[in-house]
Design a protein around this motif. Sequence first.
Motif, PDB file in Angstrom:
ATOM      1  N   GLN A 197       0.339  15.300 -13.246  1.00  0.00           N
ATOM      2  CA  GLN A 197       1.029  16.337 -12.470  1.00  0.00           C
ATOM      3  C   GLN A 197       0.924  16.076 -10.967  1.00  0.00           C
ATOM      4  OE1 GLN A 197      -1.543  18.870 -14.933  1.00  0.00           O
ATOM      5  NE2 GLN A 197       0.133  20.360 -14.893  1.00  0.00           N
ATOM      6  N   LEU A 198       0.172  15.064 -10.608  1.00  0.00           N
ATOM      7  CA  LEU A 198       0.061  14.552  -9.241  1.00  0.00           C
ATOM      8  C   LEU A 198      -0.060  13.050  -9.343  1.00  0.00           C
ATOM      9  CD1 LEU A 198      -2.856  16.809  -7.872  1.00  0.00           C
ATOM     10  CD2 LEU A 198      -0.482  17.036  -7.174  1.00  0.00           C
ATOM     11  N   ILE A 199       0.477  12.333  -8.378  1.00  0.00           N
ATOM     12  CA  ILE A 199       0.247  10.887  -8.367  1.00  0.00           C
ATOM     13  C   ILE A 199      -0.113  10.443  -6.947  1.00  0.00           C
ATOM     14  CG2 ILE A 199       1.746  10.389 -10.334  1.00  0.00           C
ATOM     15  CD1 ILE A 199       3.872   9.393  -8.353  1.00  0.00           C
ATOM     16  N   GLU A 200      -0.836   9.325  -6.871  1.00  0.00           N
ATOM     17  CA  GLU A 200      -1.269   8.765  -5.586  1.00  0.00           C
ATOM     18  C   GLU A 200      -0.430   7.536  -5.245  1.00  0.00           C
ATOM     19  OE1 GLU A 200      -5.385   7.730  -5.599  1.00  0.00           O
ATOM     20  OE2 GLU A 200      -5.927   9.438  -6.861  1.00  0.00           O
ATOM     21  N   THR A 201      -0.247   7.318  -3.966  1.00  0.00           N
ATOM     22  CA  THR A 201       0.440   6.109  -3.516  1.00  0.00           C
ATOM     23  C   THR A 201      -0.456   4.875  -3.690  1.00  0.00           C
ATOM     24  OG1 THR A 201      -0.370   6.469  -1.267  1.00  0.00           O
ATOM     25  CG2 THR A 201       1.800   7.366  -1.812  1.00  0.00           C
ATOM     26  N   ASN A 202       0.169   3.747  -3.782  1.00  0.00           N
ATOM     27  CA  ASN A 202      -0.549   2.474  -3.891  1.00  0.00           C
ATOM     28  C   ASN A 202      -0.876   1.961  -2.477  1.00  0.00           C
ATOM     29  OD1 ASN A 202      -1.523  -0.008  -5.039  1.00  0.00           O
ATOM     30  ND2 ASN A 202       0.423  -0.966  -4.491  1.00  0.00           N
ATOM     31  N   THR A 203      -1.752   2.706  -1.787  1.00  0.00           N
ATOM     32  CA  THR A 203      -2.038   2.387  -0.381  1.00  0.00           C
ATOM     33  C   THR A 203      -3.521   2.517  -0.051  1.00  0.00           C
ATOM     34  OG1 THR A 203      -1.556   4.703   0.213  1.00  0.00           O
ATOM     35  CG2 THR A 203       0.248   3.089   0.428  1.00  0.00           C
ATOM     36  N   PHE A 204      -4.369   2.498  -1.048  1.00  0.00           N
ATOM     37  CA  PHE A 204      -5.802   2.727  -0.825  1.00  0.00           C
ATOM     38  C   PHE A 204      -6.383   1.809   0.257  1.00  0.00           C
ATOM     39  CE2 PHE A 204     -10.148   1.326  -1.974  1.00  0.00           C
ATOM     40  CZ  PHE A 204     -10.833   2.506  -1.680  1.00  0.00           C
ATOM     41  N   SER A 205      -5.980   0.546   0.256  1.00  0.00           N
ATOM     42  CA  SER A 205      -6.523  -0.427   1.216  1.00  0.00           C
ATOM     43  C   SER A 205      -5.549  -0.777   2.324  1.00  0.00           C
ATOM     44  CB  SER A 205      -6.921  -1.720   0.481  1.00  0.00           C
ATOM     45  OG  SER A 205      -7.928  -1.471  -0.461  1.00  0.00           O
ATOM     46  N   ALA A 206      -4.518   0.023   2.495  1.00  0.00           N
ATOM     47  CA  ALA A 206      -3.450  -0.347   3.425  1.00  0.00           C
ATOM     48  C   ALA A 206      -3.720   0.121   4.850  1.00  0.00           C
ATOM     49  CB  ALA A 206      -2.114   0.199   2.929  1.00  0.00           C
ATOM     50  N   ASN A 207      -4.911  -0.183   5.342  1.00  0.00           N
ATOM     51  CA  ASN A 207      -5.191   0.093   6.754  1.00  0.00           C
ATOM     52  C   ASN A 207      -5.275  -1.223   7.521  1.00  0.00           C
ATOM     53  OD1 ASN A 207      -8.113  -0.839   7.035  1.00  0.00           O
ATOM     54  ND2 ASN A 207      -8.373   0.685   5.411  1.00  0.00           N
ATOM     55  N   ARG A 208      -5.179  -1.131   8.825  1.00  0.00           N
ATOM     56  CA  ARG A 208      -5.107  -2.327   9.673  1.00  0.00           C
ATOM     57  C   ARG A 208      -6.332  -3.220   9.517  1.00  0.00           C
ATOM     58  NH1 ARG A 208      -2.194  -4.270  13.824  1.00  0.00           N
ATOM     59  NH2 ARG A 208      -0.775  -2.510  13.568  1.00  0.00           N
ATOM     60  N   VAL A 209      -7.506  -2.639   9.353  1.00  0.00           N
ATOM     61  CA  VAL A 209      -8.731  -3.438   9.264  1.00  0.00           C
ATOM     62  C   VAL A 209      -8.718  -4.293   8.003  1.00  0.00           C
ATOM     63  CG1 VAL A 209     -11.245  -3.351   9.073  1.00  0.00           C
ATOM     64  CG2 VAL A 209     -10.052  -1.785  10.621  1.00  0.00           C
ATOM     65  N   LYS A 210      -8.442  -3.674   6.878  1.00  0.00           N
ATOM     66  CA  LYS A 210      -8.439  -4.424   5.618  1.00  0.00           C
ATOM     67  C   LYS A 210      -7.275  -5.403   5.544  1.00  0.00           C
ATOM     68  CE  LYS A 210     -10.984  -1.339   2.537  1.00  0.00           C
ATOM     69  NZ  LYS A 210     -10.951  -0.524   1.298  1.00  0.00           N
ATOM     70  N   LEU A 211      -6.109  -4.971   5.978  1.00  0.00           N
ATOM     71  CA  LEU A 211      -4.945  -5.852   5.881  1.00  0.00           C
ATOM     72  C   LEU A 211      -5.045  -7.048   6.823  1.00  0.00           C
ATOM     73  CD1 LEU A 211      -2.003  -3.309   5.519  1.00  0.00           C
ATOM     74  CD2 LEU A 211      -3.099  -4.665   3.732  1.00  0.00           C
ATOM     75  N   SER A 212      -5.824  -6.923   7.893  1.00  0.00           N
ATOM     76  CA  SER A 212      -5.971  -8.049   8.826  1.00  0.00           C
ATOM     77  C   SER A 212      -6.634  -9.247   8.156  1.00  0.00           C
ATOM     78  CB  SER A 212      -6.781  -7.618  10.041  1.00  0.00           C
ATOM     79  OG  SER A 212      -8.113  -7.321   9.688  1.00  0.00           O
ATOM     80  N   GLU A 213      -7.425  -9.014   7.114  1.00  0.00           N
ATOM     81  CA  GLU A 213      -8.063 -10.114   6.397  1.00  0.00           C
ATOM     82  C   GLU A 213      -7.033 -10.999   5.702  1.00  0.00           C
ATOM     83  OE1 GLU A 213     -10.961  -8.523   3.757  1.00  0.00           O
ATOM     84  OE2 GLU A 213     -11.867  -7.227   5.288  1.00  0.00           O
ATOM     85  N   TYR A 214      -5.843 -10.452   5.483  1.00  0.00           N
ATOM     86  CA  TYR A 214      -4.777 -11.193   4.798  1.00  0.00           C
ATOM     87  C   TYR A 214      -3.580 -11.453   5.737  1.00  0.00           C
ATOM     88  CZ  TYR A 214      -7.467  -9.443   0.850  1.00  0.00           C
ATOM     89  OH  TYR A 214      -8.488  -9.135  -0.033  1.00  0.00           O
ATOM     90  N   LYS A 215      -3.832 -11.263   7.042  1.00  0.00           N
ATOM     91  CA  LYS A 215      -2.789 -11.454   8.043  1.00  0.00           C
ATOM     92  C   LYS A 215      -1.586 -10.538   7.796  1.00  0.00           C
ATOM     93  CE  LYS A 215      -4.049 -16.313   8.937  1.00  0.00           C
ATOM     94  NZ  LYS A 215      -5.289 -15.848   9.555  1.00  0.00           N
ATOM     95  N   LEU A 216      -1.885  -9.327   7.348  1.00  0.00           N
ATOM     96  CA  LEU A 216      -0.838  -8.337   7.088  1.00  0.00           C
ATOM     97  C   LEU A 216      -0.972  -7.129   8.011  1.00  0.00           C
ATOM     98  CD1 LEU A 216      -0.884  -8.350   3.170  1.00  0.00           C
ATOM     99  CD2 LEU A 216       0.961  -9.215   4.627  1.00  0.00           C
ATOM    100  N   ASP A 217      -1.780  -7.240   9.058  1.00  0.00           N
ATOM    101  CA  ASP A 217      -2.058  -6.085   9.901  1.00  0.00           C
ATOM    102  C   ASP A 217      -0.825  -5.599  10.658  1.00  0.00           C
ATOM    103  OD1 ASP A 217      -2.901  -8.718  10.738  1.00  0.00           O
ATOM    104  OD2 ASP A 217      -3.298  -7.874  12.713  1.00  0.00           O
ATOM    105  N   GLU A 218       0.164  -6.467  10.857  1.00  0.00           N
ATOM    106  CA  GLU A 218       1.374  -6.024  11.545  1.00  0.00           C
ATOM    107  C   GLU A 218       2.360  -5.336  10.602  1.00  0.00           C
ATOM    108  OE1 GLU A 218       1.589  -6.021  14.790  1.00  0.00           O
ATOM    109  OE2 GLU A 218      -0.435  -6.867  14.757  1.00  0.00           O
ATOM    110  N   ARG A 219       1.987  -5.244   9.320  1.00  0.00           N
ATOM    111  CA  ARG A 219       2.901  -4.619   8.357  1.00  0.00           C
ATOM    112  C   ARG A 219       2.309  -3.328   7.777  1.00  0.00           C
ATOM    113  NH1 ARG A 219       5.850  -9.077   4.645  1.00  0.00           N
ATOM    114  NH2 ARG A 219       7.464  -7.462   4.781  1.00  0.00           N
ATOM    115  N   VAL A 220       1.334  -2.763   8.492  1.00  0.00           N
ATOM    116  CA  VAL A 220       0.674  -1.547   8.023  1.00  0.00           C
ATOM    117  C   VAL A 220       1.692  -0.441   7.773  1.00  0.00           C
ATOM    118  CG1 VAL A 220      -0.908   0.315   8.665  1.00  0.00           C
ATOM    119  CG2 VAL A 220      -1.534  -2.060   9.118  1.00  0.00           C
ATOM    120  N   ALA A 221       2.501  -0.135   8.772  1.00  0.00           N
ATOM    121  CA  ALA A 221       3.453   0.968   8.635  1.00  0.00           C
ATOM    122  C   ALA A 221       4.430   0.721   7.492  1.00  0.00           C
ATOM    123  CB  ALA A 221       4.214   1.174   9.948  1.00  0.00           C
ATOM    124  N   GLU A 222       4.920  -0.512   7.392  1.00  0.00           N
ATOM    125  CA  GLU A 222       5.901  -0.850   6.356  1.00  0.00           C
ATOM    126  C   GLU A 222       5.305  -0.684   4.964  1.00  0.00           C
ATOM    127  OE1 GLU A 222       8.782  -4.647   5.162  1.00  0.00           O
ATOM    128  OE2 GLU A 222       7.188  -4.874   6.667  1.00  0.00           O
TER     129      GLU A 222
END
Length: 639
Positions: A68-93
Amino acid sequence: MSNGPGSRGFRFDFAERLASGVLVTDGAMGTLLGEHGVGFRHPYDRANLTHAELVERLHGEYVRAGAQLIETNTFSANRVKLSEYKLDERVAEINREGARLARRAADNEANGRERVPVLGAVGPLGRPLSPIGSITEDEAQGVFREQVEALLEGGVDAVLLETFTDLRELRLAFEVTREFGVPVLAYKTFVEDGETLAAGLPVRVAKELSGWGVDVVGSNCTVGPQRMVGIVEQMSDEIGPVAALPNPGLPQLINGEIHYRRDVGHFTEYGVKLAEAGARLIGGCCGTTPEHIKSLADALRDFDASGAAARQAVRNVSVKTRDTGEGPSDIFTEEEARPASEFARRLMDGEFATTVEVDLPRGNDITEVIEASRRLKERGVNAIDISDGARARLRMGPVAVGRIVQDEVGIEVVAHMCCRDRNTIGLQSDLLSASALGVMNILAITGDPPLIGDYPEATGVFDTDAIGLVHILSEMNRGRDLAGNSIGRAPGFLIGAAFNPTADDLPAEVEKVRRKHEAGAHAYWSQPVFEIEDLRRAQEALAAADLAEIKVLLGLMPLRSARQAEFLHHEVPGINIPKRVREGLAKLPPEDAPKFGVEVAQELLVAAKDSVAGAYIMPPASAPDLAGDVVEALGTPVR
């Protein structure tokens, strides 16, 4: 934020909805993506861009299963974590697309049912905050703000802060999210052990989060459903309906991959017990699947919330007399235990204190250390410093040696502890051991890199640095570990830190002292000083930074030869020996050089005595008794 919840005119009332019954939420997303071969060497959140159809389909499976509720697939989608994969510029996207995929799946699969709200999932930064790590509070809030704003632009109805262990980090995330005026759910994860429950930690966490104004307080991850029941009981007894999203059990590593048991029946059985215990928002975390959620939704479809509430009210009466661990060891108290050692008493009361570093030999025979410590005690020294693998060379552990010296000689020890060889678990473990063994004076140091030592191929840990270790010690002196768990009686460590008065960049060195002071250091062991002018210059810099009152133990090194002086001056970072001292040693025959080295240290000690809290003497490894000669400059032995 044109696509945010405000433009839709929809606001989900969690308080009203949870008061009337149980809401079933979804389960793991990463588990399912991994089973589809997605995420290898990439964060699962990246799939919002690379495997959008799959992500949307998996969300839909959970809705069809009864979520009856669902969560987005964004648990680790912050700039700090994504920077480890060179994805920090795509946080908003990544976050916007994660929200849109979940929103579309929820709308498409509802099939005329009540609207399925979408929760924007936000997890921890993945790196510790200062002073344990390098991320400041302002930086952390900037990272959270960026993610939350993108999730709201994508159309989420509320924000879920989940799987946090550090309450300070969770508070920062909550304060940012609250600025946007949307409902906020906040879940803490607990260590999987009975002691957490016995100490009443869930009760105190529930009170803290509820006091902030969180819409739904809960717990997720870490524990299986059986242990989660006890957590929910404590939290709901304190604040009412809560959320519970356990794993199905503990994971195991099979062929390099994480696997969970798929006992849907066990998970469902305890899902009902969670509802009976006071959980009103129930779902799954790592390892759960649509099968788990369907079974849970079927079992809770006719759940009698009013009957469960009545049973909970009866239980509430019985728990009012339960010891929840509040008091001196409460995890939220700011009261710090006073340092307990006699050496600490001397420093705190303004009596001049002397300590001598005695080098450890290779191997396990410390007879010479014990005998040298005995002689130094007889000459008036107050404590013995034991280094921790100085210059990255293999030596016995300082805490074990410290206990032996204290028992055999009857003199207190200052145990150095470095961050090179231990992660934050190991550091805290060794500090607990030190407390149990009565080694109560700790000098926190970062440590030399392994590259310069016996084992250059060894891995340096450096989870934190000396400033972070000072913070850990300070937390323990408040009766808690870094995760907020009670450690029992607050040990009362004397917290020492290092200071280099002759640093090339003195302003930067003073800034480090300020940070150590703010983290909780009680006193500072200085690097060796050879000129009173250097000390005075450093003291002026400290005074300019409002640090004039800190307690400094003046570092003194009685040199034994010109060769030693040249080596230390030119090849050891942090040590600066004046030219006049080096030339004075060079002019003397070898047998007279040690006396000159002692005289230089004595002169400095006499000149500085009234402006420092004590002396930290570092004699040559082969001549520890030179330290006793230096102490003689004080006149009557200090005991």
